[in-house]
Design a protein around this motif. Structure first.
Motif, PDB file in Angstrom:
ATOM      1  N   THR A  87       0.824  -1.212   0.000  1.00  0.00           N
ATOM      2  CA  THR A  87       0.000   0.000   0.000  1.00  0.00           C
ATOM      3  C   THR A  87       0.856   1.259   0.000  1.00  0.00           C
ATOM      4  O   THR A  87       0.602   2.185  -0.765  1.00  0.00           O
ATOM      5  N   ALA A  88       1.866   1.277   0.839  1.00  0.00           N
ATOM      6  CA  ALA A  88       2.746   2.445   0.901  1.00  0.00           C
ATOM      7  C   ALA A  88       3.518   2.622  -0.403  1.00  0.00           C
ATOM      8  O   ALA A  88       3.658   3.749  -0.899  1.00  0.00           O
ATOM      9  N   LEU A  89       3.989   1.524  -0.981  1.00  0.00           N
ATOM     10  CA  LEU A  89       4.728   1.613  -2.237  1.00  0.00           C
ATOM     11  C   LEU A  89       3.821   1.993  -3.398  1.00  0.00           C
ATOM     12  O   LEU A  89       4.234   2.726  -4.315  1.00  0.00           O
ATOM     13  N   PHE A  90       2.600   1.534  -3.379  1.00  0.00           N
ATOM     14  CA  PHE A  90       1.621   1.908  -4.405  1.00  0.00           C
ATOM     15  C   PHE A  90       1.418   3.420  -4.415  1.00  0.00           C
ATOM     16  O   PHE A  90       1.495   4.067  -5.458  1.00  0.00           O
ATOM     17  N   TRP A  91       1.169   4.001  -3.240  1.00  0.00           N
ATOM     18  CA  TRP A  91       0.950   5.450  -3.169  1.00  0.00           C
ATOM     19  C   TRP A  91       2.224   6.234  -3.420  1.00  0.00           C
ATOM     20  O   TRP A  91       2.193   7.332  -3.974  1.00  0.00           O
ATOM     21  N   PHE A  92       3.364   5.679  -3.043  1.00  0.00           N
ATOM     22  CA  PHE A  92       4.635   6.330  -3.346  1.00  0.00           C
ATOM     23  C   PHE A  92       4.839   6.427  -4.857  1.00  0.00           C
ATOM     24  O   PHE A  92       5.261   7.463  -5.364  1.00  0.00           O
ATOM     25  N   LYS A  93       4.519   5.363  -5.577  1.00  0.00           N
ATOM     26  CA  LYS A  93       4.649   5.376  -7.039  1.00  0.00           C
ATOM     27  C   LYS A  93       3.670   6.377  -7.662  1.00  0.00           C
ATOM     28  O   LYS A  93       4.033   7.109  -8.583  1.00  0.00           O
ATOM     29  N   ILE A  94       2.442   6.423  -7.164  1.00  0.00           N
ATOM     30  CA  ILE A  94       1.455   7.383  -7.673  1.00  0.00           C
ATOM     31  C   ILE A  94       1.949   8.819  -7.456  1.00  0.00           C
ATOM     32  O   ILE A  94       1.863   9.654  -8.359  1.00  0.00           O
ATOM     33  N   ILE A  95       2.453   9.104  -6.269  1.00  0.00           N
ATOM     34  CA  ILE A  95       2.931  10.461  -5.963  1.00  0.00           C
ATOM     35  C   ILE A  95       4.135  10.825  -6.825  1.00  0.00           C
ATOM     36  O   ILE A  95       4.213  11.935  -7.351  1.00  0.00           O
ATOM     37  N   THR A  96       5.065   9.893  -6.993  1.00  0.00           N
ATOM     38  CA  THR A  96       6.228  10.210  -7.833  1.00  0.00           C
ATOM     39  C   THR A  96       5.842  10.380  -9.299  1.00  0.00           C
ATOM     40  O   THR A  96       6.424  11.211  -9.993  1.00  0.00           O
ATOM     41  N   LEU A  97       4.863   9.629  -9.769  1.00  0.00           N
ATOM     42  CA  LEU A  97       4.386   9.850 -11.140  1.00  0.00           C
ATOM     43  C   LEU A  97       3.742  11.229 -11.274  1.00  0.00           C
ATOM     44  O   LEU A  97       3.904  11.901 -12.293  1.00  0.00           O
ATOM     45  N   GLY A  98       3.017  11.650 -10.249  1.00  0.00           N
ATOM     46  CA  GLY A  98       2.455  12.999 -10.259  1.00  0.00           C
ATOM     47  C   GLY A  98       3.536  14.073 -10.296  1.00  0.00           C
ATOM     48  O   GLY A  98       3.407  15.077 -11.009  1.00  0.00           O
ATOM     49  N   LEU A  99       4.606  13.873  -9.541  1.00  0.00           N
ATOM     50  CA  LEU A  99       5.722  14.822  -9.560  1.00  0.00           C
ATOM     51  C   LEU A  99       6.427  14.845 -10.913  1.00  0.00           C
ATOM     52  O   LEU A  99       6.831  15.906 -11.392  1.00  0.00           O
ATOM     53  N   ILE A 100       6.554  13.678 -11.529  1.00  0.00           N
ATOM     54  CA  ILE A 100       7.158  13.613 -12.859  1.00  0.00           C
ATOM     55  C   ILE A 100       6.318  14.397 -13.859  1.00  0.00           C
ATOM     56  O   ILE A 100       6.843  15.167 -14.662  1.00  0.00           O
ATOM     57  N   VAL A 101       5.003  14.218 -13.808  1.00  0.00           N
ATOM     58  CA  VAL A 101       4.110  14.952 -14.711  1.00  0.00           C
ATOM     59  C   VAL A 101       4.264  16.456 -14.498  1.00  0.00           C
ATOM     60  O   VAL A 101       4.368  17.224 -15.454  1.00  0.00           O
ATOM     61  N   TYR A 102       4.302  16.873 -13.253  1.00  0.00           N
ATOM     62  CA  TYR A 102       4.439  18.300 -12.944  1.00  0.00           C
ATOM     63  C   TYR A 102       5.747  18.866 -13.499  1.00  0.00           C
ATOM     64  O   TYR A 102       5.754  19.920 -14.149  1.00  0.00           O
ATOM     65  N   PHE A 103       6.856  18.186 -13.246  1.00  0.00           N
ATOM     66  CA  PHE A 103       8.146  18.707 -13.686  1.00  0.00           C
ATOM     67  C   PHE A 103       8.316  18.661 -15.199  1.00  0.00           C
ATOM     68  O   PHE A 103       8.872  19.594 -15.783  1.00  0.00           O
ATOM     69  N   ILE A 104       7.855  17.622 -15.838  1.00  0.00           N
ATOM     70  CA  ILE A 104       7.951  17.554 -17.303  1.00  0.00           C
ATOM     71  C   ILE A 104       7.079  18.645 -17.925  1.00  0.00           C
ATOM     72  O   ILE A 104       7.497  19.313 -18.871  1.00  0.00           O
ATOM     73  N   ASN A 105       5.872  18.826 -17.400  1.00  0.00           N
ATOM     74  CA  ASN A 105       5.012  19.887 -17.929  1.00  0.00           C
ATOM     75  C   ASN A 105       5.607  21.272 -17.690  1.00  0.00           C
ATOM     76  O   ASN A 105       5.405  22.178 -18.494  1.00  0.00           O
ATOM     77  N   SER A 106       6.317  21.452 -16.597  1.00  0.00           N
ATOM     78  CA  SER A 106       6.894  22.760 -16.287  1.00  0.00           C
ATOM     79  C   SER A 106       8.147  23.053 -17.093  1.00  0.00           C
ATOM     80  O   SER A 106       8.288  24.149 -17.648  1.00  0.00           O
ATOM     81  N   PHE A 107       9.059  22.096 -17.159  1.00  0.00           N
ATOM     82  CA  PHE A 107      10.365  22.374 -17.733  1.00  0.00           C
ATOM     83  C   PHE A 107      10.512  21.996 -19.197  1.00  0.00           C
ATOM     84  O   PHE A 107      11.447  22.452 -19.854  1.00  0.00           O
ATOM     85  N   LYS A 108       9.628  21.195 -19.730  1.00  0.00           N
ATOM     86  CA  LYS A 108       9.713  20.808 -21.135  1.00  0.00           C
ATOM     87  C   LYS A 108       8.455  21.223 -21.887  1.00  0.00           C
ATOM     88  O   LYS A 108       7.995  20.521 -22.783  1.00  0.00           O
ATOM     89  N   ARG A 109       7.937  22.371 -21.528  1.00  0.00           N
ATOM     90  CA  ARG A 109       6.696  22.870 -22.117  1.00  0.00           C
ATOM     91  C   ARG A 109       6.814  23.045 -23.631  1.00  0.00           C
ATOM     92  O   ARG A 109       5.882  22.755 -24.377  1.00  0.00           O
ATOM     93  N   GLU A 110       7.952  23.516 -24.088  1.00  0.00           N
ATOM     94  CA  GLU A 110       8.139  23.788 -25.514  1.00  0.00           C
ATOM     95  C   GLU A 110       8.198  22.507 -26.347  1.00  0.00           C
ATOM     96  O   GLU A 110       7.869  22.542 -27.530  1.00  0.00           O
ATOM     97  N   GLU A 111       8.600  21.398 -25.759  1.00  0.00           N
ATOM     98  CA  GLU A 111       8.688  20.148 -26.507  1.00  0.00           C
ATOM     99  C   GLU A 111       7.325  19.601 -26.908  1.00  0.00           C
ATOM    100  O   GLU A 111       7.216  18.835 -27.857  1.00  0.00           O
ATOM    101  N   PHE A 112       6.286  19.996 -26.200  1.00  0.00           N
ATOM    102  CA  PHE A 112       4.954  19.505 -26.538  1.00  0.00           C
ATOM    103  C   PHE A 112       4.480  20.031 -27.892  1.00  0.00           C
ATOM    104  O   PHE A 112       3.645  19.406 -28.542  1.00  0.00           O
ATOM    105  N   TYR A 113       5.029  21.151 -28.330  1.00  0.00           N
ATOM    106  CA  TYR A 113       4.690  21.653 -29.670  1.00  0.00           C
ATOM    107  C   TYR A 113       5.207  20.697 -30.748  1.00  0.00           C
ATOM    108  O   TYR A 113       4.572  20.522 -31.784  1.00  0.00           O
ATOM    109  N   TYR A 114       6.342  20.103 -30.515  1.00  0.00           N
ATOM    110  CA  TYR A 114       6.909  19.127 -31.449  1.00  0.00           C
ATOM    111  C   TYR A 114       5.948  17.950 -31.623  1.00  0.00           C
ATOM    112  O   TYR A 114       5.635  17.546 -32.749  1.00  0.00           O
TER     113      TYR A 114
END
Length: 99
Positions: free
Chosen positions: A38-65
Protein backbone atom coordinates in the motif's frame (compact mmCIF):
# COMPACT_ATOMS: atom_id res chain seq x y z
CA UNK A 1 3.60 2.99 -36.05
CA UNK A 2 4.72 6.60 -36.03
CA UNK A 3 2.58 7.36 -32.98
CA UNK A 4 4.17 4.52 -31.02
CA UNK A 5 7.62 5.84 -31.87
CA UNK A 6 6.64 9.32 -30.70
CA UNK A 7 5.25 7.95 -27.44
CA UNK A 8 8.47 6.00 -26.81
CA UNK A 9 10.54 9.10 -27.57
CA UNK A 10 8.48 11.04 -25.05
CA UNK A 11 8.81 8.26 -22.47
CA UNK A 12 12.61 8.35 -22.77
CA UNK A 13 12.63 11.82 -21.22
CA UNK A 14 11.65 10.45 -17.80
CA UNK A 15 12.15 6.68 -18.11
CA UNK A 16 15.36 6.56 -16.09
CA UNK A 17 13.82 8.21 -13.05
CA UNK A 18 10.65 6.17 -13.32
CA UNK A 19 12.57 2.89 -13.58
CA UNK A 20 14.75 3.89 -10.64
CA UNK A 21 11.65 4.42 -8.49
CA UNK A 22 10.15 1.13 -9.69
CA UNK A 23 13.30 -0.84 -8.90
CA UNK A 24 13.55 0.77 -5.47
CA UNK A 25 9.94 -0.20 -4.76
CA UNK A 26 10.58 -3.75 -5.94
CA UNK A 27 13.60 -4.15 -3.70
CA UNK A 28 11.70 -2.81 -0.68
CA UNK A 29 8.79 -5.11 -1.46
CA UNK A 30 11.06 -8.11 -1.83
CA UNK A 31 12.80 -7.39 1.47
CA UNK A 32 9.70 -6.58 3.55
CA UNK A 33 6.84 -8.51 1.98
CA UNK A 34 3.29 -7.73 0.97
CA UNK A 35 2.43 -5.47 3.89
CA UNK A 36 4.47 -2.66 2.25
CA UNK A 37 2.43 -2.77 -0.96
CA UNK A 38 0.00 0.00 0.00
CA UNK A 39 2.75 2.44 0.90
CA UNK A 40 4.73 1.61 -2.24
CA UNK A 41 1.62 1.91 -4.40
CA UNK A 42 0.95 5.45 -3.17
CA UNK A 43 4.63 6.33 -3.35
CA UNK A 44 4.65 5.38 -7.04
CA UNK A 45 1.46 7.38 -7.67
CA UNK A 46 2.93 10.46 -5.96
CA UNK A 47 6.23 10.21 -7.83
CA UNK A 48 4.39 9.85 -11.14
CA UNK A 49 2.45 13.00 -10.26
CA UNK A 50 5.72 14.82 -9.56
CA UNK A 51 7.16 13.61 -12.86
CA UNK A 52 4.11 14.95 -14.71
CA UNK A 53 4.44 18.30 -12.94
CA UNK A 54 8.15 18.71 -13.69
CA UNK A 55 7.95 17.55 -17.30
CA UNK A 56 5.01 19.89 -17.93
CA UNK A 57 6.89 22.76 -16.29
CA UNK A 58 10.37 22.37 -17.73
CA UNK A 59 9.71 20.81 -21.13
CA UNK A 60 6.70 22.87 -22.12
CA UNK A 61 8.14 23.79 -25.51
CA UNK A 62 8.69 20.15 -26.51
CA UNK A 63 4.95 19.50 -26.54
CA UNK A 64 4.69 21.65 -29.67
CA UNK A 65 6.91 19.13 -31.45
CA UNK A 66 4.58 16.26 -30.58
CA UNK A 67 1.48 18.30 -31.35
CA UNK A 68 2.80 19.17 -34.82
CA UNK A 69 3.32 15.47 -35.46
CA UNK A 70 -0.24 14.61 -34.42
CA UNK A 71 0.13 13.50 -30.79
CA UNK A 72 -1.78 15.39 -28.16
CA UNK A 73 -0.49 15.97 -24.67
CA UNK A 74 -3.30 13.82 -23.29
CA UNK A 75 -2.37 10.89 -25.55
CA UNK A 76 1.29 11.14 -24.57
CA UNK A 77 0.63 11.26 -20.84
CA UNK A 78 -2.13 8.64 -20.67
CA UNK A 79 -0.24 6.10 -22.75
CA UNK A 80 3.11 6.51 -21.01
CA UNK A 81 1.69 6.60 -17.49
CA UNK A 82 -0.58 3.66 -18.18
CA UNK A 83 2.28 1.59 -19.56
CA UNK A 84 4.61 2.59 -16.73
CA UNK A 85 2.11 1.90 -13.96
CA UNK A 86 0.97 -1.38 -15.50
CA UNK A 87 4.57 -2.51 -15.71
CA UNK A 88 5.04 -1.50 -12.07
CA UNK A 89 2.04 -3.56 -10.96
CA UNK A 90 3.07 -6.61 -12.98
CA UNK A 91 6.60 -6.50 -11.59
CA UNK A 92 5.26 -6.06 -8.05
CA UNK A 93 3.02 -9.12 -8.43
CA UNK A 94 5.89 -11.18 -9.81
CA UNK A 95 8.18 -10.01 -6.99
CA UNK A 96 5.64 -10.85 -4.32
CA UNK A 97 4.96 -14.28 -5.86
CA UNK A 98 8.69 -15.10 -5.95
CA UNK A 99 9.18 -14.12 -2.33
Amino acid sequence: MSTIRLILTFYKSFAFFSWFITLACLSISYANGIHTFTALFWFKIITLGLIVYFINSFKREEFYYYKNLGCSKLLLWTSTLLIDFTLFLVLMIITLKIR
